[in-house]
Design a protein around this motif. Structure first.
Motif, mmCIF file in Angstrom:
data_model
loop_
_atom_site.group_PDB
_atom_site.id
_atom_site.type_symbol
_atom_site.label_atom_id
_atom_site.label_comp_id
_atom_site.label_asym_id
_atom_site.label_seq_id
_atom_site.Cartn_x
_atom_site.Cartn_y
_atom_site.Cartn_z
ATOM 1 N N SER A 88 14.044 17.349 2.918
ATOM 2 C CA SER A 88 13.029 16.372 2.549
ATOM 3 C C SER A 88 12.965 15.244 3.573
ATOM 4 C CB SER A 88 13.332 15.791 1.165
ATOM 5 O OG SER A 88 12.433 14.760 0.854
ATOM 6 N N LYS A 89 11.762 14.793 3.873
ATOM 7 C CA LYS A 89 11.558 13.701 4.823
ATOM 8 C C LYS A 89 11.311 12.372 4.112
ATOM 9 C CE LYS A 89 9.684 16.799 8.350
ATOM 10 N NZ LYS A 89 8.529 17.101 9.227
ATOM 11 N N GLY A 90 11.542 12.376 2.810
ATOM 12 C CA GLY A 90 11.313 11.156 2.057
ATOM 13 C C GLY A 90 10.210 11.356 1.038
ATOM 14 N N PRO A 91 9.918 10.327 0.227
ATOM 15 C CA PRO A 91 8.903 10.462 -0.825
ATOM 16 C C PRO A 91 7.505 10.699 -0.276
ATOM 17 C CG PRO A 91 9.571 8.178 -0.575
ATOM 18 C CD PRO A 91 10.506 8.990 0.260
ATOM 19 N N LYS A 92 6.743 11.511 -1.001
ATOM 20 C CA LYS A 92 5.359 11.789 -0.643
ATOM 21 C C LYS A 92 4.444 10.971 -1.543
ATOM 22 C CE LYS A 92 6.733 16.539 0.364
ATOM 23 N NZ LYS A 92 6.578 17.955 -0.040
ATOM 24 N N PHE A 93 3.380 10.457 -0.980
ATOM 25 C CA PHE A 93 2.451 9.634 -1.738
ATOM 26 C C PHE A 93 1.063 10.252 -1.706
ATOM 27 C CE2 PHE A 93 5.782 6.884 -0.121
ATOM 28 C CZ PHE A 93 6.217 6.268 -1.277
ATOM 29 N N LEU A 94 0.408 10.282 -2.851
ATOM 30 C CA LEU A 94 -0.928 10.855 -2.959
ATOM 31 C C LEU A 94 -1.989 9.815 -2.656
ATOM 32 C CD1 LEU A 94 -0.433 12.885 -6.250
ATOM 33 C CD2 LEU A 94 -0.287 13.728 -3.911
ATOM 34 N N ASN A 95 -3.210 10.260 -2.299
ATOM 35 C CA ASN A 95 -4.334 9.349 -2.075
ATOM 36 C C ASN A 95 -4.719 8.665 -3.361
ATOM 37 O OD1 ASN A 95 -4.218 10.720 0.075
ATOM 38 N ND2 ASN A 95 -6.094 11.734 0.159
ATOM 39 N N ALA A 96 -5.320 7.546 -3.222
ATOM 40 C CA ALA A 96 -5.791 6.821 -4.395
ATOM 41 C C ALA A 96 -6.859 7.615 -5.119
ATOM 42 C CB ALA A 96 -6.349 5.466 -3.969
ATOM 43 N N SER A 97 -7.570 8.516 -4.363
ATOM 44 C CA SER A 97 -8.645 9.278 -4.988
ATOM 45 C C SER A 97 -8.134 10.227 -6.049
ATOM 46 C CB SER A 97 -9.404 10.084 -3.925
ATOM 47 O OG SER A 97 -8.521 10.970 -3.263
#
Length: 225
Positions: free
Chosen positions: A74-83
């Motif tokens: 893992s490269k760290g937490p993934k974040f989704l688009n605001a959409s």
């Protein structure tokens, strides 16, 4: 991935981002493991994190190195688009709630022998009371953001038919209801309940009293005993 300490939501996010969740291992299972190993501040340091991964591997029936490999990549937490938030169903959408309830599948259940032992350990001669059930949920790490004490009260009251106590057969229904509320396989709750050794009691130890405990301070006839 890991800083000094990790909180419940961060651990859950890690499991999700590392593709550790599946049909038989859901967020509710992650919560149970976290609750079991966390420190009094409801956080985990790196040493406890290793224990959590070991428990996770045992729960998934996989060797620990497979879990370590997935986490290590893992490269760290993934974040989704605001959409993405726009696609979320509105709060209180009863139709969506009904569909989610209809889609729930408790999966294959484990044996009930260990749950029976825990039932007897926490309950009295007449059966398991609501207070006993609350203590069981607390010590088994079942309470979390998805399952509150109010949820436990509603489920217990429904199964006990307002009698204040449940038989073991009714308790089996309680376990299934808890799993459904948490959205996890029934066997996850069975294991959480079955693994406990029974209620723990916190008492006080009397302070040492010199004139009573120190025999060198005895006088008269007491000194000769």
């Amino acid at each position: 991935i890991f800083s000094r300490v990790m909180e419940r939501m961060e651990f859950s996010k890690l499991c999700e981002d590392c593709w550790l969740l599946d049909r038989d291992f859901r967020k509710a299972d992650v919560d149970i493991i976290f609750s079991r190993v966390m420190n009094p501040k409801k956080k985990i340091d790196f040493e406890i994190f290793k224990e959590a991964l070991q428990a996770l591997a045992e729960r998934k029936g996989q060797p620990i190195w497979k879990i370590q490999h997935k986490v290590g990549r893992s490269k760290g937490p993934k974040f989704l688009n605001a959409s993405v938030a726009a696609t979320a169903r509105p709060h209180g959408d009863s139709d969506a709630d009904k569909n989610a309830e209809a889609e729930y599948d408790g999966g294959e259940e484990s044996g009930w022998s260990w749950c029976r032992k825990s039932y007897k350990a926490f309950g009295g001669p007449a059966g398991l009371t609501g207070v006993d059930f609350f203590k069981m949920c607390t010590e088994c790490g079942i309470f979390d953001d998805t399952f509150s004490k109010n949820d436990a009260d509603c489920i217990f009251s429904g199964r006990s038919q307002r009698q204040g106590v449940v038989t073991f057969e009714q308790f089996q229904g309680v376990v299934r209801d808890v799993a459904k509320k948490k959205g996890c396989p029934v066997r996850s709750i069975q294991e959480a309940v079955g693994w406990t050794i029974g209620p723990t009691f916190k008492g006080t130890v009397a302070d040492s009293v010199r004139l009573h405990d120190d025999r060198s301070a005895y006088t008269g006839t007491h000194a000769r005993k």
